[in-house]
Design a protein around this motif. Structure first.
Motif, PDB file in Angstrom:
ATOM      1  N   VAL A   1      32.286  41.539  38.296  1.00  0.00           N
ATOM      2  CA  VAL A   1      33.450  41.680  37.339  1.00  0.00           C
ATOM      3  C   VAL A   1      32.873  42.656  36.386  1.00  0.00           C
ATOM      4  CG1 VAL A   1      34.541  40.630  35.452  1.00  0.00           C
ATOM      5  CG2 VAL A   1      34.519  39.485  37.705  1.00  0.00           C
ATOM      6  N   VAL A   2      33.412  43.700  35.905  1.00  0.00           N
ATOM      7  CA  VAL A   2      32.901  44.692  34.964  1.00  0.00           C
ATOM      8  C   VAL A   2      33.631  44.460  33.741  1.00  0.00           C
ATOM      9  CG1 VAL A   2      32.534  46.948  34.476  1.00  0.00           C
ATOM     10  CG2 VAL A   2      32.383  46.168  36.960  1.00  0.00           C
ATOM     11  N   THR A   3      32.923  44.216  32.484  1.00  0.00           N
ATOM     12  CA  THR A   3      33.747  44.060  31.355  1.00  0.00           C
ATOM     13  C   THR A   3      32.908  45.381  30.237  1.00  0.00           C
ATOM     14  OG1 THR A   3      34.341  42.692  29.439  1.00  0.00           O
ATOM     15  CG2 THR A   3      32.257  42.539  30.678  1.00  0.00           C
ATOM     16  N   ARG A   4      33.814  45.737  29.634  1.00  0.00           N
ATOM     17  CA  ARG A   4      33.684  46.884  28.425  1.00  0.00           C
ATOM     18  C   ARG A   4      34.719  46.710  27.392  1.00  0.00           C
ATOM     19  NH1 ARG A   4      32.838  53.448  29.247  1.00  0.00           N
ATOM     20  NH2 ARG A   4      32.662  53.974  27.224  1.00  0.00           N
ATOM     21  N   ASN A   5      33.942  46.537  26.351  1.00  0.00           N
ATOM     22  CA  ASN A   5      34.932  46.199  24.955  1.00  0.00           C
ATOM     23  C   ASN A   5      36.026  45.324  25.074  1.00  0.00           C
ATOM     24  OD1 ASN A   5      33.290  48.647  23.775  1.00  0.00           O
ATOM     25  ND2 ASN A   5      34.484  50.041  24.866  1.00  0.00           N
ATOM     26  N   ASP A   6      35.615  44.415  25.958  1.00  0.00           N
ATOM     27  CA  ASP A   6      36.702  43.139  26.263  1.00  0.00           C
ATOM     28  C   ASP A   6      37.622  43.479  27.105  1.00  0.00           C
ATOM     29  OD1 ASP A   6      36.959  40.598  25.509  1.00  0.00           O
ATOM     30  OD2 ASP A   6      38.323  40.792  24.230  1.00  0.00           O
ATOM     31  N   ILE A   7      37.582  44.425  27.834  1.00  0.00           N
ATOM     32  CA  ILE A   7      38.481  44.791  28.927  1.00  0.00           C
ATOM     33  C   ILE A   7      37.847  44.613  30.259  1.00  0.00           C
ATOM     34  CG2 ILE A   7      39.908  46.608  30.264  1.00  0.00           C
ATOM     35  CD1 ILE A   7      40.798  45.995  27.294  1.00  0.00           C
ATOM     36  N   HIS A   8      38.307  43.859  31.057  1.00  0.00           N
ATOM     37  CA  HIS A   8      37.842  43.127  32.355  1.00  0.00           C
ATOM     38  C   HIS A   8      38.442  43.707  33.572  1.00  0.00           C
ATOM     39  CE1 HIS A   8      36.059  40.322  29.507  1.00  0.00           C
ATOM     40  NE2 HIS A   8      37.016  39.752  29.204  1.00  0.00           N
ATOM     41  N   ILE A   9      37.598  44.135  34.621  1.00  0.00           N
ATOM     42  CA  ILE A   9      37.987  44.706  35.920  1.00  0.00           C
ATOM     43  C   ILE A   9      37.509  43.490  37.002  1.00  0.00           C
ATOM     44  CG2 ILE A   9      38.051  46.157  37.473  1.00  0.00           C
ATOM     45  CD1 ILE A   9      37.367  48.229  35.264  1.00  0.00           C
ATOM     46  N   ALA A  10      38.211  42.647  37.451  1.00  0.00           N
ATOM     47  CA  ALA A  10      37.571  41.437  38.280  1.00  0.00           C
ATOM     48  C   ALA A  10      38.242  41.865  39.830  1.00  0.00           C
ATOM     49  CB  ALA A  10      38.298  40.355  38.084  1.00  0.00           C
ATOM     50  N   PRO A  11      37.451  42.184  40.635  1.00  0.00           N
ATOM     51  CA  PRO A  11      37.589  42.465  42.315  1.00  0.00           C
ATOM     52  C   PRO A  11      37.925  41.186  42.619  1.00  0.00           C
ATOM     53  CG  PRO A  11      35.557  43.555  41.512  1.00  0.00           C
ATOM     54  CD  PRO A  11      36.011  42.689  40.224  1.00  0.00           C
ATOM     55  N   LEU A  12      39.081  41.179  43.568  1.00  0.00           N
ATOM     56  CA  LEU A  12      39.229  40.025  44.339  1.00  0.00           C
ATOM     57  C   LEU A  12      38.997  40.148  45.768  1.00  0.00           C
ATOM     58  CD1 LEU A  12      43.253  39.645  43.089  1.00  0.00           C
ATOM     59  CD2 LEU A  12      40.983  38.381  41.865  1.00  0.00           C
ATOM     60  N   ASP A  13      38.874  41.498  46.293  1.00  0.00           N
ATOM     61  CA  ASP A  13      38.139  41.851  47.282  1.00  0.00           C
ATOM     62  C   ASP A  13      38.215  43.213  47.417  1.00  0.00           C
ATOM     63  OD1 ASP A  13      40.944  42.896  47.828  1.00  0.00           O
ATOM     64  OD2 ASP A  13      41.774  41.042  48.858  1.00  0.00           O
ATOM     65  N   THR A  14      38.101  43.921  48.659  1.00  0.00           N
ATOM     66  CA  THR A  14      37.704  45.589  48.640  1.00  0.00           C
ATOM     67  C   THR A  14      38.984  46.301  48.043  1.00  0.00           C
ATOM     68  OG1 THR A  14      38.242  45.623  50.674  1.00  0.00           O
ATOM     69  CG2 THR A  14      36.150  45.244  50.371  1.00  0.00           C
ATOM     70  N   HIS A  15      40.069  45.846  48.154  1.00  0.00           N
ATOM     71  CA  HIS A  15      41.178  46.565  47.745  1.00  0.00           C
ATOM     72  C   HIS A  15      41.991  46.007  46.308  1.00  0.00           C
ATOM     73  CE1 HIS A  15      40.706  47.789  51.911  1.00  0.00           C
ATOM     74  NE2 HIS A  15      41.205  48.821  51.609  1.00  0.00           N
ATOM     75  N   ASP A  16      41.895  44.708  46.084  1.00  0.00           N
ATOM     76  CA  ASP A  16      42.780  44.361  45.112  1.00  0.00           C
ATOM     77  C   ASP A  16      42.063  43.920  43.886  1.00  0.00           C
ATOM     78  OD1 ASP A  16      46.041  43.112  45.901  1.00  0.00           O
ATOM     79  OD2 ASP A  16      44.526  43.880  47.529  1.00  0.00           O
ATOM     80  N   TYR A  17      42.389  44.070  42.670  1.00  0.00           N
ATOM     81  CA  TYR A  17      41.759  43.806  41.462  1.00  0.00           C
ATOM     82  C   TYR A  17      42.780  43.279  40.480  1.00  0.00           C
ATOM     83  CZ  TYR A  17      38.381  47.241  43.419  1.00  0.00           C
ATOM     84  OH  TYR A  17      37.415  47.716  44.157  1.00  0.00           O
ATOM     85  N   TRP A  18      42.094  42.447  39.482  1.00  0.00           N
ATOM     86  CA  TRP A  18      42.727  41.946  38.442  1.00  0.00           C
ATOM     87  C   TRP A  18      42.410  42.530  37.138  1.00  0.00           C
ATOM     88  CZ3 TRP A  18      42.379  36.046  39.308  1.00  0.00           C
ATOM     89  CH2 TRP A  18      43.671  35.533  40.261  1.00  0.00           C
ATOM     90  N   ILE A  19      43.058  43.039  36.377  1.00  0.00           N
ATOM     91  CA  ILE A  19      42.741  43.823  35.102  1.00  0.00           C
ATOM     92  C   ILE A  19      43.361  43.197  34.022  1.00  0.00           C
ATOM     93  CG2 ILE A  19      42.849  46.292  33.725  1.00  0.00           C
ATOM     94  CD1 ILE A  19      41.817  46.142  36.729  1.00  0.00           C
ATOM     95  N   GLY A  20      42.535  42.830  32.790  1.00  0.00           N
ATOM     96  CA  GLY A  20      43.353  42.258  31.619  1.00  0.00           C
ATOM     97  C   GLY A  20      41.859  42.055  30.647  1.00  0.00           C
ATOM     98  N   ALA A  21      42.296  41.344  29.687  1.00  0.00           N
ATOM     99  CA  ALA A  21      43.564  40.940  29.169  1.00  0.00           C
ATOM    100  C   ALA A  21      43.931  41.176  27.839  1.00  0.00           C
ATOM    101  CB  ALA A  21      43.712  39.436  29.659  1.00  0.00           C
ATOM    102  N   THR A  22      45.359  41.383  27.381  1.00  0.00           N
ATOM    103  CA  THR A  22      45.453  41.703  26.100  1.00  0.00           C
ATOM    104  C   THR A  22      45.404  40.165  25.406  1.00  0.00           C
ATOM    105  OG1 THR A  22      47.830  40.899  26.395  1.00  0.00           O
ATOM    106  CG2 THR A  22      47.388  43.190  26.764  1.00  0.00           C
ATOM    107  N   VAL A  23      45.405  40.345  24.062  1.00  0.00           N
ATOM    108  CA  VAL A  23      45.147  39.307  23.096  1.00  0.00           C
ATOM    109  C   VAL A  23      46.247  39.632  21.736  1.00  0.00           C
ATOM    110  CG1 VAL A  23      43.788  37.973  21.235  1.00  0.00           C
ATOM    111  CG2 VAL A  23      42.712  39.084  23.557  1.00  0.00           C
ATOM    112  N   GLU A  24      47.352  38.991  21.929  1.00  0.00           N
ATOM    113  CA  GLU A  24      48.585  39.258  21.368  1.00  0.00           C
ATOM    114  C   GLU A  24      48.993  37.955  20.610  1.00  0.00           C
ATOM    115  OE1 GLU A  24      51.840  41.237  23.622  1.00  0.00           O
ATOM    116  OE2 GLU A  24      50.154  41.547  25.166  1.00  0.00           O
TER     117      GLU A  24
END
Length: 407
Positions: free
Chosen positions: A279-302
């Motif tokens: 999981v890569v995080t920069r400035n509270d933005i997260h990139i979370a690999p689920l596998d070699t092709h799919d990723y979750w990106i998040g998250a907003t704080v509203e």
């Protein structure tokens, strides 16, 4: 046999139910207003040619979470916040194999840890001190130079990045998989689940008025639309719904809904790097690999605004997306699979989370208000609840002890 009623079957309620089910002398019932099918969502929809028009509300807040456990790499160094984090991380490293052994199903998670990318405004000396402190506490953080980052993770754009912190013991767990496993394992151990069962009121008895119960604690009555349940202990773990079932005359539990949006995207080909991406995080933005092709990106704080409905802000999601691409340029070619949002329960007059007995009622326990750390703090919350009940949870199997991870 003492009867425990848990109100709410999100990640907090389900974890408490499972952990308490390891005690053979408790009868446990979980009451949840959502239907059971909601807790076992279908797979993500097929990829379409265009982006989803609008994010989908996930009524189970645990399913809306990214499931990123920022524990060992948290800047929290002491006190309650750190103690809860480290207790949860330790437990997760035994809990995941424990649940898999019980259910026969592995729980989808990324064991590569978390990578924090540090920019020029970061206090590098402070991070290096944190690495040393974690080592003295029995944990591990790896300080990586820009050159080391480039060699290990060539797919990342390191413009503006001066160093990285890799935390091999932190985790990313897919919340729906974890929640399914907790429910299944708790059921195997005798927990009774009542879905589509909204709690209308909790009627605790004051100690001076209560009849003697099986455990010599005051009794409580939990009312639903169709039934009333008596209990020796009531645990309120319903997130934002907790306030609605607080007994009349009690000070309200002040919880603010904070909206968060996430994206699932899919690449047509794997990344070029040979090392699996954490999981890569920069400035509270997260990139979370689920596998070699799919990723979750998040998250907003509203946050909610006065006299304005709390609805997703597409502009904020677009900003998150652009910052994710700036970190991992390959995402620019990805197709959006799904967007979603959920509401986090944030306490407004005290620190998160709320884990305490309800004032004046020694057998009613609040376990709510975890804000952005519900998945992370679920095991530690269960431990705290058991302590408030005066019971000791069995020690986990030594085979699932915390590992040191690889550099």
């Amino acid at each position: 046999m003492p009867h425990v009623i848990i109100v709410g079957c999100g990640i907090i309620g389900a974890t408490i139910a499972y952990e308490l089910s390891r005690l053979p002398d408790l009868a446990i019932t979980v009451l949840e207003q959502q239907p059971e099918a909601t807790f076992f969502p279908a797979m993500a929809p097929p990829v379409s040619a265009s982006r989803p028009d609008w994010p989908t509300l996930r009524p189970v807040a645990s399913h809306a979470a990214l499931g990123i456990l920022v524990g060992i790499s948290s800047q929290k160094r002491k006190g309650r916040a750190w103690n809860l984090r480290q207790a949860s991380i330790r437990r997760y490293h035994s809990l995941l194999p424990e649940l898999t052994a019980l259910t026969g199903q592995p729980i989808a998670h990324n064991p590569q840890g978390l990578l924090h990318l540090l920019t020029a405004d970061a206090n590098l000396g402070d991070w290096q001190t944190l690495c040393e402190q974690r080592a003295s506490q029995g944990f591990r953080l790896d300080y990586l130079s820009q050159e080391q980052l480039h060699d290990r993770y060539p797919d990342l754009d390191l413009t503006g990045v001066v160093a990285g912190i890799h935390s091999p013991q932190d985790l990313h767990i897919q919340p729906a998989a974890l929640l399914r496993a907790l429910i299944a394992a708790a059921r195997q151990q005798g927990v009774q689940f009542h879905f589509t069962t909204a709690v209308e009121a909790v009627e605790p008895c004051h100690a001076a008025m209560a009849p003697t119960s099986s455990s010599h604690n005051p009794m409580a009555i939990v009312h639903t639309q169709t039934d009333s349940f008596s209990a020796d202990w009531v645990i309120l773990a319903a997130g934002l719904g907790t306030a609605a079932v607080i007994p009349p005359g009690q000070p309200p539990v002040a919880l603010m809904p904070v909206l968060g949006q996430g994206i699932q995207v899919r690449l047509t080909r794997p990344l070029a790097g040979h090392v699996p991406l954490p999981v890569v995080t920069r400035n509270d933005i997260h990139i979370a690999p689920l596998d070699t092709h799919d990723y979750w990106i998040g998250a907003t704080v509203e946050f909610p605004q006065p006299e304005t409905p709390l609805v997703p802000d597409r502009a904020q999601l677009q900003t998150v997306w652009e910052q994710a691409i700036a970190c991992l340029p390959a995402l620019a070619e990805a197709t959006w699979v799904e967007t979603w949002y959920g509401l986090r329960p944030r306490p407004t007059h005290q620190p998160a989370p709320i884990i305490e007995k309800l004032a004046g009622y020694p057998n009613v326990i609040l376990a709510t208000g975890h804000y952005r750390n519900g998945i992370l703090l679920a095991p530690a919350t269960a431990q705290q609840v058991s302590t408030l009940m005066g019971v000791n949870l069995p020690l986990p199997d030594a085979a699932g002890s915390l590992h040191q991870g690889k550099a």
